[in-house]
Motif scaffolding. Structure first.
Motif, PDB file in Angstrom:
ATOM      1  N   ARG A 121     -73.110  48.784  34.371  1.00 38.10           N
ATOM      2  CA  ARG A 121     -72.483  47.697  33.728  1.00 38.10           C
ATOM      3  C   ARG A 121     -73.682  47.023  33.012  1.00 38.10           C
ATOM      4  O   ARG A 121     -74.622  46.574  33.685  1.00 38.10           O
ATOM      5  N   TYR A 122     -73.311  46.420  31.988  1.00 37.94           N
ATOM      6  CA  TYR A 122     -74.428  45.660  31.231  1.00 37.94           C
ATOM      7  C   TYR A 122     -73.523  44.673  30.360  1.00 37.94           C
ATOM      8  O   TYR A 122     -73.139  44.870  28.999  1.00 37.94           O
ATOM      9  N   GLU A 123     -73.288  43.527  30.727  1.00 36.37           N
ATOM     10  CA  GLU A 123     -72.685  42.554  29.832  1.00 36.37           C
ATOM     11  C   GLU A 123     -73.697  41.468  29.369  1.00 36.37           C
ATOM     12  O   GLU A 123     -74.432  40.660  30.177  1.00 36.37           O
ATOM     13  N   TYR A 124     -73.949  41.440  28.045  1.00 35.30           N
ATOM     14  CA  TYR A 124     -75.019  40.718  27.376  1.00 35.30           C
ATOM     15  C   TYR A 124     -74.410  39.492  26.652  1.00 35.30           C
ATOM     16  O   TYR A 124     -73.485  39.910  25.741  1.00 35.30           O
ATOM     17  N   ASN A 125     -74.351  38.107  27.024  1.00 39.49           N
ATOM     18  CA  ASN A 125     -73.734  37.278  26.369  1.00 39.49           C
ATOM     19  C   ASN A 125     -74.568  36.026  25.650  1.00 39.49           C
ATOM     20  O   ASN A 125     -74.034  35.212  25.003  1.00 39.49           O
TER      21      ASN A 125
END
Length: 300
Positions: free
Chosen positions: A69-73
């Motif tokens: 999982r890789y959520e970049y904001n």
């Protein structure tokens, strides 16, 4: 909370299915007890950078594809400082021998901390907060070769490289690395309390020196303690699988040493992965060291 208040998402939330793989990759650049590191985040992944004396720099690249999982904001590329030893030791608390422990990483927390949390379905949940700092300096960048110029390079099996550098400790001063095209060979020569020379002959033993690219004589000198730092803490898996470590000598004698460290779960690791083709398809973190030569030359 009023309707006008908005909870901002963290710059990054990611999950890794094997914390031990991350420990191995980061430990490879831990050459002394106390080290400050800088971490840079981007949509492409996480980069950790450590430096010493303006002469040695190491980077660990963990691409976003390595994470489940890789959520970049974030906007831009956030950077923050952290103690490398504290980070590695904290990650180690999540590692259970024989069990591929998964972990979630979040930045920033409410007080700009780096947050770690176990995500396995075990009875206990491990949670850690690591204080971060604002980096005081900007890391120097390795200048790649101009377009059309191929740097001199070779790939040597990591086990043979470690043995050679360990042997060179006896002279204890500086190490000359020489590449010559005819006969194609690489020489490590130590001078100090005595002299010691180790030769890798291309074509003679391709099991050790697997790739060689050099069209003229090139020779540069490097501090032994910095050269040793590039290999001393490599994970045992890299040595046992006898992977290749790549050396590249660029402009002005800048030396880049690259290793590939697996971050795959134990159950995903395949035995007998002795060739480049086999382990490049696995989950690999790139570990790179950059060494400035002791004496600049006019070769470039």
């Amino acid at each position: 909370m009023s309707s006008s208040q908005v909870i901002e998402a963290p710059d990054l939330i990611c999950q890794l299915d094997s914390v031990q793989g991350m420990v191995n990759a980061l430990s490879a650049v831990r050459w002394k007890r106390y080290q400050d590191a800088m971490i840079e985040l981007s949509e492409h992944g996480i980069v950790l950078i450590v430096e010493e004396s303006g002469c040695l720099q190491a980077k660990v690249y963990m691409q976003s594809e390595l994470f489940i999982r890789y959520e970049y904001n974030a906007q831009g590329r956030p950077r923050f400082g952290v103690s490398l030893g504290l980070l590695v030791d904290s990650l180690n608390t999540f590692s259970v021998p024989g069990h591929p422990s998964a972990i979630e990483i979040q930045y920033p927390g409410p007080d700009m901390q780096l947050l770690l949390k176990s995500t396995d379905s075990l009875d206990a949940c491990i949670y850690a907060e690591i204080r971060t700092t604002i980096p005081e300096t900007i890391s120097w960048d390795y200048i790649s070769e101009p377009v059309g110029i191929t740097p001199h390079s070779f790939i040597v099996k990591s086990s043979a490289l470690k043995e050679a550098i360990d042997d060179l400790e006896w002279p204890g001063s500086s190490i000359d690395i020489t590449l010559q095209p005819s006969p194609p060979s690489v020489t490590f020569k130590g001078e100090g309390h005595g002299d010691l020379q180790i030769d890798f002959m291309y074509y003679v033993n391709t099991d050790l020196l697997t790739t060689f690219n050099c069209d003229r004589l090139v020779s540069h000198r490097y501090k032994y303690k910095f050269l040793r730092a590039t290999i001393t803490n490599l994970p045992s898996s890299v040595i046992k699988e006898n992977r290749g470590s790549k050396f590249t000598i660029g402009r002005g004698g800048m030396l880049k040493v690259q290793h590939l460290v697996s971050v795959a779960r134990l159950s995903d690791a395949r035995p007998n992965a002795n060739s480049t083709d086999q382990y490049q398809t696995r989950k690999i973190a790139f570990v790179e060291f950059f060494l400035k030569p002791e004496v600049d030359s006019d070769d470039y």
